[in-house]
Design an enzyme around this catalytic site. Sequence first.
Site, PDB file in Angstrom:
ATOM      1  N   GLY A 292       0.776  -1.429   0.078  1.00 18.77           N
ATOM      2  CA  GLY A 292       0.166   0.548  -0.065  1.00 18.77           C
ATOM      3  C   GLY A 292       0.876   1.361  -0.397  1.00 18.77           C
ATOM      4  N   SER A 293       0.569   2.298   0.791  1.00 13.34           N
ATOM      5  CA  SER A 293       0.991   3.647   0.080  1.00 13.34           C
ATOM      6  C   SER A 293       2.814   4.154   1.118  1.00 13.34           C
ATOM      7  CB  SER A 293       0.139   4.563   1.783  1.00 13.34           C
ATOM      8  OG  SER A 293      -1.409   4.644   0.226  1.00 13.34           O
ATOM      9  N   THR A 294       3.092   3.077   2.315  1.00  9.39           N
ATOM     10  CA  THR A 294       4.236   2.394   2.358  1.00  9.39           C
ATOM     11  C   THR A 294       5.298   2.742   1.452  1.00  9.39           C
ATOM     12  OG1 THR A 294       4.416   0.163   2.406  1.00  9.39           O
ATOM     13  CG2 THR A 294       4.398   1.732   4.738  1.00  9.39           C
TER      14      THR A 294
END
Length: 581
Positions: A292-294
């Site tokens: 995801g957004s990591t």
Amino acid sequence: MSAFAARSGPCSPRHADPRPPQREEIVLLDGATKKALEIGRNRLLVGALLFAMAFLVIVGRLVDVSLLQDLGEPRLADQTPAAPVAERADITDRNGVILATSLATFSLFANPAQVLDADEAAKELAGVLPDLSVAELEAKLATEKTLVWIQRNLTPRQKTDVTRLGIPGLYFQAEEKRVYPLGALVSHVVGFTDLDNRGLAGIEDSFEDVLAGGRHPVQLSLDVRIQQIMHEELTRGIADFNGIGGAGIVLDAQTGEILAMVSLPDFDANQAGTASPDERFNRATLGIYEMGSTFKVFNTAMALDSGLIHLADKFDTTKPIEIGRYTIHDFEPMGRWLSVPEIFMLSSNIGAARMAMEMGTESQKSFLSKVGMLRPVSVELPELGRPMYPAEWRPINTMTIAFGHGIAVSPLHVVSGVAAMVNGGIMRPATLIKRAPDEVSDGQQVISPKTSSLMRELLRLVVKAGTGKAADAPGYLVGGKTGTAEKTLARGYSTNARLASFVGAFPINAPRYIVLVMVDEPKPNAHSYGFATGGWVAAPVVSRIVQRMAPLLGMAPFPNDAPEAKNDLLLTVSATANAPE
């Protein structure tokens, strides 16, 4: 007369002096005594020698009986099991705490042909070896084999109890048993061995040649104090949101040493044979996930390091991106153009996708390869997952990979990559082995120190004004990034199963430690307002871990007004929304 007397004087009784004959008799007597004493001494010496030899023979026989045969039965060549294994070296943490060691033990075996009454022997053995059934023992003792194992690694009490039974045909084999004093705490890292002390998983497997017959312990980079903190807080985080598992890692950003690595559920290494496949699965290194957004950390660093995109640049996030049959949208759309810091702080998928497209597919592939996202991590474990990414890297892939969808890596991939983004731009291989200062890898410069400095400010901005507020740990200047990803299914993504994660660095002004927490399939709870995202689930766990581990490592908190706590971006970026990702 006088002359005759002079010649004959010595023979004449009248004139004989009685003393000389007495002196001669004494001399003869002393010689006989000496001879007798010499003979007696020699006999005593021979006798003593024979006695000593007999004594040695008796002692040797006693040792043979007590240590090798135990019950007085002769050991036959065809019933002798394999020789005892050589001593296996210990495994310790960085401070010398024993994580794995070997204890001397005995295993029980039998020659069924020498057992007089198998049924009776089975009943008596079952009485002192409760893990074995009478039926099982009867089957073993009734076989025609000349050697059958009854039970491996007996306790001292069990060995004594079996000896007292006095059953002929039973024998003991001296062996070693591998034991793990901390049980499940480090099981995924240390691994375990089989009954013959051969490594089957973890460090026990990858360092088999070093440990087998070794004399010096293998010292890991783990700190069991930090490991315990991670284990407790990750367990609590999973329980709070009713997750099915999770992973947590603490890594030294300056050396690449891993101080903690936890995968849940886990297993007791002393009872590894009873663990389920899910319990033995290492989510931290073997698990491959869309994180995801990591991944926006890498997308943003790539853009800023290229020199083509700057902090002040803005991108259109007013509406979703339609591409083919796909739609890219934001969790909480702002409906306006956003600057690079705002895209990062508010975790805009649309903004990240537009930045990636401006950079181009080849630039993205090259950068992700440089920071290790397209190959397995090089850590000292056999359980390593291989990243998954598109064979044909199309524009839609470039867009989705910018925010962590369409590429799957392990949590350790993310931790190692983020370390390079904040430590001055140096990519160092992660390691589970303690390193001396002169053993630390020089690493590879993957971004400039200037870009790394900008990334530290952006990560701090996320915690102070963006989606990662719950990760803040007063005084320790945490910076980081949230991540929430829907889990992939056979035919797409699940809307009800997700991964929630947070990766943080502290102190962000001069990062020393990277902390990642990932929870698998969290569900909203009564306090999360219906959310189960990285900001709600994983960020608070990171905060608690930092607040507990920092004092243990001798790190004093910074005052609120300390120069190190200043962040210029906070003065220029207006946090107009709070997306709880």
